[in-house]
Write an enzyme that holds these catalytic residues in place. Structure first.
Site, PDB file in Angstrom:
ATOM      1  N   ILE A  14      -1.542 -10.944   7.258  1.00 14.64           N
ATOM      2  CA  ILE A  14      -1.526 -11.969   6.196  1.00 14.64           C
ATOM      3  C   ILE A  14      -1.032 -13.304   6.769  1.00 14.64           C
ATOM      4  O   ILE A  14      -1.512 -14.374   6.392  1.00 14.64           O
ATOM      5  CB  ILE A  14      -0.666 -11.514   4.998  1.00 14.64           C
ATOM      6  CG1 ILE A  14      -1.120 -10.121   4.531  1.00 14.64           C
ATOM      7  CG2 ILE A  14      -0.769 -12.499   3.838  1.00 14.64           C
ATOM      8  CD1 ILE A  14      -0.223  -9.473   3.505  1.00 14.64           C
ATOM      9  N   ASN A  34       7.542 -11.649  17.096  1.00 15.92           N
ATOM     10  CA  ASN A  34       7.946 -10.944  18.323  1.00 15.92           C
ATOM     11  C   ASN A  34       6.802 -10.091  18.887  1.00 15.92           C
ATOM     12  O   ASN A  34       6.986  -9.374  19.863  1.00 15.92           O
ATOM     13  CB  ASN A  34       9.207 -10.086  18.090  1.00 15.92           C
ATOM     14  CG  ASN A  34       8.968  -8.965  17.095  1.00 15.92           C
ATOM     15  OD1 ASN A  34       7.857  -8.806  16.570  1.00 15.92           O
ATOM     16  ND2 ASN A  34      10.005  -8.189  16.821  1.00 15.92           N
ATOM     17  N   LEU A  35       5.640 -10.183  18.268  1.00 15.40           N
ATOM     18  CA  LEU A  35       4.419  -9.479  18.702  1.00 15.40           C
ATOM     19  C   LEU A  35       4.620  -7.960  18.731  1.00 15.40           C
ATOM     20  O   LEU A  35       3.931  -7.259  19.461  1.00 15.40           O
ATOM     21  CB  LEU A  35       3.940  -9.986  20.076  1.00 15.40           C
ATOM     22  CG  LEU A  35       3.577 -11.471  20.158  1.00 15.40           C
ATOM     23  CD1 LEU A  35       3.134 -11.845  21.577  1.00 15.40           C
ATOM     24  CD2 LEU A  35       2.445 -11.817  19.179  1.00 15.40           C
ATOM     25  N   PHE A  83       6.957 -13.624   6.578  1.00 13.04           N
ATOM     26  CA  PHE A  83       6.159 -12.386   6.588  1.00 13.04           C
ATOM     27  C   PHE A  83       6.758 -11.330   7.510  1.00 13.04           C
ATOM     28  O   PHE A  83       6.500 -10.148   7.332  1.00 13.04           O
ATOM     29  CB  PHE A  83       4.744 -12.664   7.126  1.00 13.04           C
ATOM     30  CG  PHE A  83       3.884 -13.522   6.258  1.00 13.04           C
ATOM     31  CD1 PHE A  83       3.307 -13.015   5.107  1.00 13.04           C
ATOM     32  CD2 PHE A  83       3.611 -14.835   6.607  1.00 13.04           C
ATOM     33  CE1 PHE A  83       2.483 -13.813   4.319  1.00 13.04           C
ATOM     34  CE2 PHE A  83       2.794 -15.635   5.828  1.00 13.04           C
ATOM     35  CZ  PHE A  83       2.232 -15.123   4.679  1.00 13.04           C
ATOM     36  N   SER A 127       6.193  -7.125  -2.533  1.00 18.80           N
ATOM     37  CA  SER A 127       5.145  -6.120  -2.776  1.00 18.80           C
ATOM     38  C   SER A 127       5.234  -5.561  -4.185  1.00 18.80           C
ATOM     39  O   SER A 127       6.324  -5.474  -4.771  1.00 18.80           O
ATOM     40  CB  SER A 127       5.347  -4.991  -1.762  1.00 18.80           C
ATOM     41  OG  SER A 127       4.643  -3.841  -2.130  1.00 18.80           O
ATOM     42  N   THR A 129       5.166  -2.700  -4.737  1.00 15.78           N
ATOM     43  CA  THR A 129       5.908  -1.449  -4.592  1.00 15.78           C
ATOM     44  C   THR A 129       7.215  -1.494  -5.395  1.00 15.78           C
ATOM     45  O   THR A 129       7.727  -0.450  -5.799  1.00 15.78           O
ATOM     46  CB  THR A 129       6.180  -1.152  -3.093  1.00 15.78           C
ATOM     47  OG1 THR A 129       6.683   0.163  -2.974  1.00 15.78           O
ATOM     48  CG2 THR A 129       7.150  -2.118  -2.467  1.00 15.78           C
ATOM     49  N   TYR A 152      11.038   1.445   3.295  1.00 16.46           N
ATOM     50  CA  TYR A 152      10.259   0.199   3.354  1.00 16.46           C
ATOM     51  C   TYR A 152      10.305  -0.508   1.998  1.00 16.46           C
ATOM     52  O   TYR A 152      10.611  -1.690   1.898  1.00 16.46           O
ATOM     53  CB  TYR A 152       8.796   0.488   3.747  1.00 16.46           C
ATOM     54  CG  TYR A 152       7.868  -0.617   3.328  1.00 16.46           C
ATOM     55  CD1 TYR A 152       7.824  -1.809   4.040  1.00 16.46           C
ATOM     56  CD2 TYR A 152       7.068  -0.500   2.175  1.00 16.46           C
ATOM     57  CE1 TYR A 152       7.010  -2.853   3.623  1.00 16.46           C
ATOM     58  CE2 TYR A 152       6.253  -1.527   1.754  1.00 16.46           C
ATOM     59  CZ  TYR A 152       6.225  -2.698   2.480  1.00 16.46           C
ATOM     60  OH  TYR A 152       5.436  -3.731   2.058  1.00 16.46           O
ATOM     61  N   LYS A 156      12.133  -4.300   0.475  1.00 19.14           N
ATOM     62  CA  LYS A 156      11.559  -5.390  -0.344  1.00 19.14           C
ATOM     63  C   LYS A 156      12.449  -5.662  -1.561  1.00 19.14           C
ATOM     64  O   LYS A 156      12.716  -6.804  -1.913  1.00 19.14           O
ATOM     65  CB  LYS A 156      10.133  -5.037  -0.794  1.00 19.14           C
ATOM     66  CG  LYS A 156       9.119  -4.993   0.331  1.00 19.14           C
ATOM     67  CD  LYS A 156       8.940  -6.347   0.999  1.00 19.14           C
ATOM     68  CE  LYS A 156       8.060  -6.308   2.228  1.00 19.14           C
ATOM     69  NZ  LYS A 156       8.132  -7.507   3.065  1.00 19.14           N
ATOM     70  N   ARG A 298      -1.044  12.478  -1.209  1.00 16.97           N
ATOM     71  CA  ARG A 298      -0.102  11.976  -0.200  1.00 16.97           C
ATOM     72  C   ARG A 298       1.256  11.760  -0.873  1.00 16.97           C
ATOM     73  O   ARG A 298       1.311  11.146  -1.942  1.00 16.97           O
ATOM     74  CB  ARG A 298      -0.648  10.660   0.368  1.00 16.97           C
ATOM     75  CG  ARG A 298       0.219  10.046   1.452  1.00 16.97           C
ATOM     76  CD  ARG A 298      -0.470   8.881   2.128  1.00 16.97           C
ATOM     77  NE  ARG A 298      -0.599   7.709   1.257  1.00 16.97           N
ATOM     78  CZ  ARG A 298      -1.103   6.535   1.648  1.00 16.97           C
ATOM     79  NH1 ARG A 298      -1.551   6.390   2.893  1.00 16.97           N
ATOM     80  NH2 ARG A 298      -1.190   5.527   0.811  1.00 16.97           N
ATOM     81  N   GLY A 300       4.511  10.318  -2.206  1.00 15.76           N
ATOM     82  CA  GLY A 300       4.967   8.950  -2.468  1.00 15.76           C
ATOM     83  C   GLY A 300       3.929   8.038  -3.095  1.00 15.76           C
ATOM     84  O   GLY A 300       4.246   6.923  -3.483  1.00 15.76           O
TER      85      GLY A 300
END
Ligand code: UFG
Length: 346
Positions: A14, A34-35, A83, A127, A129, A152, A156, A298, A300
């Site tokens: 994004i 930081n790739l 991001f 998100s 979420t 995760y 957020k 799946r 969650g």
């Protein structure tokens, strides 16, 4: 003079699309990444599309000293879009501290530097979420935040709280938290797109990789949900539409048009689409068949969620305009382009 925007995670999925839209709207961009989950050649794609190579610095924002040093040097940053974060739900369950350290430390370091170096504006990448399985659909921004299912998701939620508490005492900082539904697709030029490193978790990269033959079969996680065709429902939002909303959010903060110090906006299409519908839309849009099979649910996964986008439509004057067919075609074109690119650069 052009205003400069810091885009953290700007070589990511994004982030790269947002960098393009910012540059096309007349902003200068400096990327910090930081790739760890992206590639440096994304900068080539951005440059080919916009004619401008964004400034780039490679370091880890979870490193407090490096972050401080960066702000000491970069004295002309007008706003930040944050991001940079890990985002694999499954991995976060396996290794929660990796997620808490990376996602929270980087935000804390940024907020400290914003205060120290007087940078007032932050757009945060959040998100849907945070809503879990909402009781009312479409879900709006006032829906209660539910206990997070994964570390995760919790990063957020906690990040939004950290921002809220920091703004409460600062008096000067302003922030917009953008709650994304399911970002999909790629830039229409096919020069940038999603680059899942390793086995992808998300539906659309699995579809395109199966269609091109890298994966044998797509597994549809459950067809026994309480939905019209039994598969889960999500709100799939085109990544370029999503990127454009960030430019509007930055402008809103810079022009001080925000109504409160911290605002929340849903970014989705407002339309719920099932997994089976995504597969059939992809097949129709591209003429390519997807080999799939139905397996168990799946862990969650929420059953269904889609956005009430009225607040973003009215307050931001933003609306998703790309059709799902178009966005899935762009995802496919990107997959084809990227595989060729990898072959050539071998
Ligand atoms: N799915 C499959 N097979 C796959 C992959 C996904 O059937 O191989 C299904 C999922 O079960 C789900 C739908 O496709 O029903 C979408 O799954 P994604 O993994 O693409 O997206 P999620 O909605 O699970 O996850 C997204 C973001 C996360 C975020 C989450 C919150 O990617 O970052 O929404 O709801 F945490």
């Amino acid at each position: 003079m052009k205003q400069k925007i810091l885009v953290t995670g700007g070589t990511g999925y994004i982030g790269s699309h947002t960098t393009v839209e910012l540059q096309n709207s007349g902003y200068d961009v400096v990327i910090v990444d930081n790739l760890s989950n992206s590639r440096i050649d994304v900068l080539d794609g951005i440059e080919k599309i916009t004619g401008i190579r964004p400034e780039f610095e490679q370091f880890d924002l979870a490193d407090q000293d490096m972050t401080d040093l960066f702000f000491k040097k970069q004295t002309d940053i007008s706003a930040i879009i944050h991001f940079a974060a890990f985002k694999a739900v499954g991995e976060s369950v396996e290794n929660p501290l990796k997620y808490y350290r990376n996602n929270l430390f980087s935000l804390i370091n940024l907020l400290e530097c914003m205060t120290r170096y007087s940078t007032a504006c932050l757009v945060f990448s959040s998100s849907c979420t945070v809503y879990g399985q909402p009781e009312i659909l479409p879900v709006n921004e006032n829906a209660p935040v539910q206990p997070a299912i994964s570390p995760y998701g919790n990063t957020k939620q906690v990040s939004e709280e950290i921002i809220r508490d920091t703004l409460f005492v600062s008096g000067k900082l302003r922030a917009i938290s953008l709650r994304y539904f399911n970002p999909v697709g790629a830039h229409p030029s096919s020069l940038i797109g999603e680059l899942p490193i390793g086995v992808p978790n998300n539906l659309v990269p699995v579809i395109t990789q199966t269609a091109i033959g890298i994966r044998e079969q797509l597994k549809v996680f459950g067809s026994d949900y309480n939905t019209p065709d039994g598969s889960c429902i999500r709100d799939y939002i085109d990544v370029v539409d999503l990127a454009k909303a960030h430019v509007i959010a930055v402008k809103r903060l810079l022009e001080q048009k925000n109504r409160q110090a911290l605002e929340f906006f849903n970014l989705g299409t407002g339309k719920g689409v099932s997994v089976f519908e995504v597969i059939s839309t992809f097949e129709k849009a591209t003429g390519v068949k997807v080999n799939y099979t139905v397996t168990g649910r799946r862990a969650g996964d929420v059953e269904q969620v889609w956005a009430d986008t009225r607040l973003a439509n009215s307050e931001l004057g933003w609306k998703a305009t790309t059709s799902l067919s178009e966005t899935l075609r762009s995802a496919w074109n990107w997959e084809v382009y990227y595989r060729k690119y990898l072959e050539k650069s071998r």
